[in-house]
Design a protein around this motif. Sequence first.
Motif, PDB file in Angstrom:
ATOM      1  N   GLN A  96       1.280  10.290  13.668  1.00 15.22           N
ATOM      2  CA  GLN A  96       2.745  10.411  13.525  1.00 15.22           C
ATOM      3  C   GLN A  96       3.157  10.215  12.067  1.00 15.22           C
ATOM      4  O   GLN A  96       4.003  10.931  11.541  1.00 15.22           O
ATOM      5  N   LEU A  97       2.504   9.256  11.426  1.00 15.47           N
ATOM      6  CA  LEU A  97       2.845   8.950  10.031  1.00 15.47           C
ATOM      7  C   LEU A  97       2.569  10.157   9.133  1.00 15.47           C
ATOM      8  O   LEU A  97       3.392  10.536   8.292  1.00 15.47           O
ATOM      9  N   MET A  98       1.403  10.774   9.323  1.00 11.39           N
ATOM     10  CA  MET A  98       1.040  11.961   8.550  1.00 11.39           C
ATOM     11  C   MET A  98       2.106  13.050   8.742  1.00 11.39           C
ATOM     12  O   MET A  98       2.565  13.675   7.796  1.00 11.39           O
ATOM     13  N   HIS A  99       2.476  13.253  10.006  1.00 12.62           N
ATOM     14  CA  HIS A  99       3.473  14.267  10.354  1.00 12.62           C
ATOM     15  C   HIS A  99       4.807  13.972   9.652  1.00 12.62           C
ATOM     16  O   HIS A  99       5.419  14.858   9.059  1.00 12.62           O
ATOM     17  N   VAL A 148       0.848  -1.195   0.000  1.00 15.65           N
ATOM     18  CA  VAL A 148       0.000   0.000   0.000  1.00 15.65           C
ATOM     19  C   VAL A 148       0.883   1.246   0.000  1.00 15.65           C
ATOM     20  O   VAL A 148       1.831   1.340   0.789  1.00 15.65           O
ATOM     21  N   ASP A 149       0.567   2.191  -0.898  1.00 15.44           N
ATOM     22  CA  ASP A 149       1.255   3.481  -0.880  1.00 15.44           C
ATOM     23  C   ASP A 149       0.629   4.323   0.239  1.00 15.44           C
ATOM     24  O   ASP A 149      -0.527   4.746   0.134  1.00 15.44           O
ATOM     25  N   LEU A 150       1.376   4.561   1.295  1.00 17.41           N
ATOM     26  CA  LEU A 150       0.807   5.276   2.453  1.00 17.41           C
ATOM     27  C   LEU A 150       0.369   6.689   2.091  1.00 17.41           C
ATOM     28  O   LEU A 150      -0.548   7.242   2.687  1.00 17.41           O
ATOM     29  N   LYS A 151       1.018   7.275   1.078  1.00 22.48           N
ATOM     30  CA  LYS A 151       0.636   8.633   0.663  1.00 22.48           C
ATOM     31  C   LYS A 151      -0.754   8.644   0.020  1.00 22.48           C
ATOM     32  O   LYS A 151      -1.382   9.686  -0.074  1.00 22.48           O
ATOM     33  N   SER A 152      -1.198   7.489  -0.452  1.00 23.28           N
ATOM     34  CA  SER A 152      -2.507   7.467  -1.114  1.00 23.28           C
ATOM     35  C   SER A 152      -3.650   7.448  -0.101  1.00 23.28           C
ATOM     36  O   SER A 152      -4.818   7.536  -0.472  1.00 23.28           O
TER      37      SER A 152
END
Length: 267
Positions: free
Chosen positions: A30-33, A4-8
């Motif tokens: 945290q991931l978004m940050h 999975v592309d986390l940015k998507s």
Amino acid sequence: MDKVDLKSLDMDGLLEFMAALGEPSFRARQLMHWMYEKRAASIDDITEYSKGLRQKLSECAYISSLKLRERVQCDDGTAKYLLALEDGLSIECVLIPDKERLTLCVSCQVGCAQGCGFCKTGTMGILRDLLAHEIVGQVLAVSELIEPGRITHIVFMGMGEPLLNLLEVAKAIVGTITGILGMSPRRITVSTCGVVPGILDLPSKAPGVNLAVSLNAASDHVRDSIMPINRCYPIAELVSACRKFPLKKGRTITFEYVLLKAINDSL
Ligand code: SF4
């Protein structure tokens, strides 16, 4: 299984993804940050996560980024960037310095279906809409390349018609560019060839952004001949939609006009 592309994923998607891995919700924040503020290029860059968590994530996910294919520096100070998408297609964006301003003109589609007579992109036809993270990806990719410069304004005036990809454009603006990167909507302009339903929808989907209209003719006869959209939404309808666009004091709609010899350059 495809990674999975986390940015998507938007915030809700990341929360769901982390929950499915048995991780608490703060891991998603945290991931978004790390992806958008710390500009982590890979899961391994997220040093706030334990080695074990990074490994677990890397087995099923990754962080995408747009890659630079070509950069052209123009004499007038603008710089053009050709960026590669994950599927191998390319999009363009243009960086325009003007005194204190550094404006990035971004694309919202690969190609364009509108076929305006004066536009090279219009001859390509449309290949596909961009997803929100691919729109934001242009801002991140160019920001990285121009460090320590800072993009101050964004205009949706690159490849494609933003109001025909409004869902993803609005997600990019509200979800990330204003929501996470912290740019004021006053510094963002959405430029349209005249998609009337989109003009009416824009204020509710991306509140506070500026509107620009690519007009290029003062009569339907001339506009029909250079902008096919005018046959669907003639000038009177377009102007009526613009009059309904909410404007705070001191703000205006921009009308763009490209002069074409012997077509629209005389009264
Ligand atoms: S809408 Fe914009 S990108 Fe599409 S053909 Fe017209 S000018 Fe070109």
